[in-house]
Design an enzyme around this catalytic site. Structure first.
Site, mmCIF file in Angstrom:
data_model
loop_
_atom_site.group_PDB
_atom_site.id
_atom_site.type_symbol
_atom_site.label_atom_id
_atom_site.label_comp_id
_atom_site.label_asym_id
_atom_site.label_seq_id
_atom_site.Cartn_x
_atom_site.Cartn_y
_atom_site.Cartn_z
ATOM 1 N N ASN A 85 0.137 11.709 0.536
ATOM 2 C CA ASN A 85 -0.501 12.887 1.116
ATOM 3 C C ASN A 85 -0.429 14.011 0.091
ATOM 4 O O ASN A 85 0.671 14.453 -0.266
ATOM 5 C CB ASN A 85 0.198 13.278 2.423
ATOM 6 C CG ASN A 85 -0.008 12.245 3.510
ATOM 7 O OD1 ASN A 85 -1.133 11.908 3.855
ATOM 8 N ND2 ASN A 85 1.083 11.715 4.046
ATOM 9 N N HIS A 127 13.351 -2.824 5.345
ATOM 10 C CA HIS A 127 13.160 -2.970 3.915
ATOM 11 C C HIS A 127 11.964 -3.874 3.626
ATOM 12 O O HIS A 127 11.458 -4.555 4.508
ATOM 13 C CB HIS A 127 14.409 -3.577 3.267
ATOM 14 C CG HIS A 127 14.722 -4.965 3.744
ATOM 15 N ND1 HIS A 127 15.516 -5.213 4.838
ATOM 16 C CD2 HIS A 127 14.345 -6.204 3.290
ATOM 17 C CE1 HIS A 127 15.622 -6.509 5.037
ATOM 18 N NE2 HIS A 127 14.905 -7.144 4.117
ATOM 19 N N GLU A 176 0.853 -1.192 0.000
ATOM 20 C CA GLU A 176 0.000 0.000 0.000
ATOM 21 C C GLU A 176 0.890 1.243 0.000
ATOM 22 O O GLU A 176 1.721 1.418 0.886
ATOM 23 C CB GLU A 176 -0.905 0.014 1.235
ATOM 24 C CG GLU A 176 -1.742 1.281 1.363
ATOM 25 C CD GLU A 176 -2.476 1.370 2.690
ATOM 26 O OE1 GLU A 176 -3.107 2.411 2.941
ATOM 27 O OE2 GLU A 176 -2.394 0.406 3.481
ATOM 28 N N MET A 187 27.645 -11.423 1.032
ATOM 29 C CA MET A 187 26.441 -12.091 0.531
ATOM 30 C C MET A 187 26.235 -11.724 -0.934
ATOM 31 O O MET A 187 25.574 -10.738 -1.272
ATOM 32 C CB MET A 187 25.233 -11.713 1.388
ATOM 33 C CG MET A 187 25.396 -12.093 2.857
ATOM 34 S SD MET A 187 23.913 -11.808 3.859
ATOM 35 C CE MET A 187 22.841 -13.112 3.254
ATOM 36 N N GLU A 219 14.961 -5.419 -0.999
ATOM 37 C CA GLU A 219 15.886 -6.535 -1.132
ATOM 38 C C GLU A 219 15.465 -7.401 -2.312
ATOM 39 O O GLU A 219 14.276 -7.676 -2.500
ATOM 40 C CB GLU A 219 15.910 -7.358 0.156
ATOM 41 C CG GLU A 219 16.947 -8.469 0.145
ATOM 42 C CD GLU A 219 17.000 -9.215 1.474
ATOM 43 O OE1 GLU A 219 17.917 -10.040 1.637
ATOM 44 O OE2 GLU A 219 16.122 -8.985 2.337
#
Length: 206
Positions: A121, A146, A117, A177, A192
């Protein structure tokens, strides 16, 4: 969407005071009172919670045009529903597995999982004094981290993001990683990018 255009991520946090001044933290049972924390994971859902689902995450955005283009054209999500509430508008997006009609997409928003969602504003996109929202990854306001998407081939996905001019927080070649990446949306929120199957063992990141 213009290929090669860079998505802006120069975002500064706006928080100037602690929420705890007006919203004291609720009390939770001490960890000392939990005999076996892992037992909660192994237990099946109770009758009372059997119907519960994780439905959506909400992010505030500055400019809906930029954000909707990013999430639909760059990330491939579908806009399910748009609700103009007067002084703000809500946009609900998700990955669409079924070929649903517009009415079916709209009515399914709260019946599915994995919905994003976006809340706009009205006026923030034209306000020269509006500095953007905190991403949650810097002070003040550090807390939120995240959202994440999974992809079939993370190398191909990241190569495409590079061609589209998407900003990276972490490329596959950064750090230990090498099988995950982080990109930034137009408001500087971290996303991510991971493969469908991810090995998080210590050996896999050495």
């Amino acid at each position: 969407m213009i290929i090669g255009a860079r998505w802006s991520h120069d975002v500064k946090p706006l928080f100037t005071h602690s929420r705890s001044q007006h919203h004291p933290s609720p009390s939770f049972p001490s960890h000392e009172n939990i005999v076996d924390p892992d037992a909660r994971i192994r237990m099946p859902a109770s009758r009372e919670t059997a119907s519960f689902k994780f439905n959506h995450t909400m992010l505030r955005i500055k400019d809906p045009k930029a954000s909707l283009a990013f999430y639909t054209e760059v990330l491939g999500m579908t806009l399910l529903r748009e609700l103009n509430m007067g002084d703000f508008t809500l946009y609900f997006l998700a990955y669409e597995d079924d070929n649903l009609s517009p009415d079916e997409k709209s009515s399914s928003v709260f019946a599915r999982q994995g919905v994003l969602e976006l809340t706009h504003n009205h006026g923030t996109e034209k306000d020269p004094n509006f500095q953007g929202y905190a991403s949650g990854n810097s002070e003040p306001g550090k807390g939120f981290g995240h959202i994440a998407i999974t992809v079939a081939n993370v190398e191909e996905a990241c190569a495409r993001f590079e061609k589209l001019g998407v900003s990276f927080k972490k490329r596959l070649t950064d750090g230990k990683m090498r099988h995950i990446a982080f990109i930034l949306d137009p408001d500087g929120y971290w996303i991510e990018v991971v493969p469908h199957t991810l090995d998080l063992s210590t050996k896999s990141i050495q």
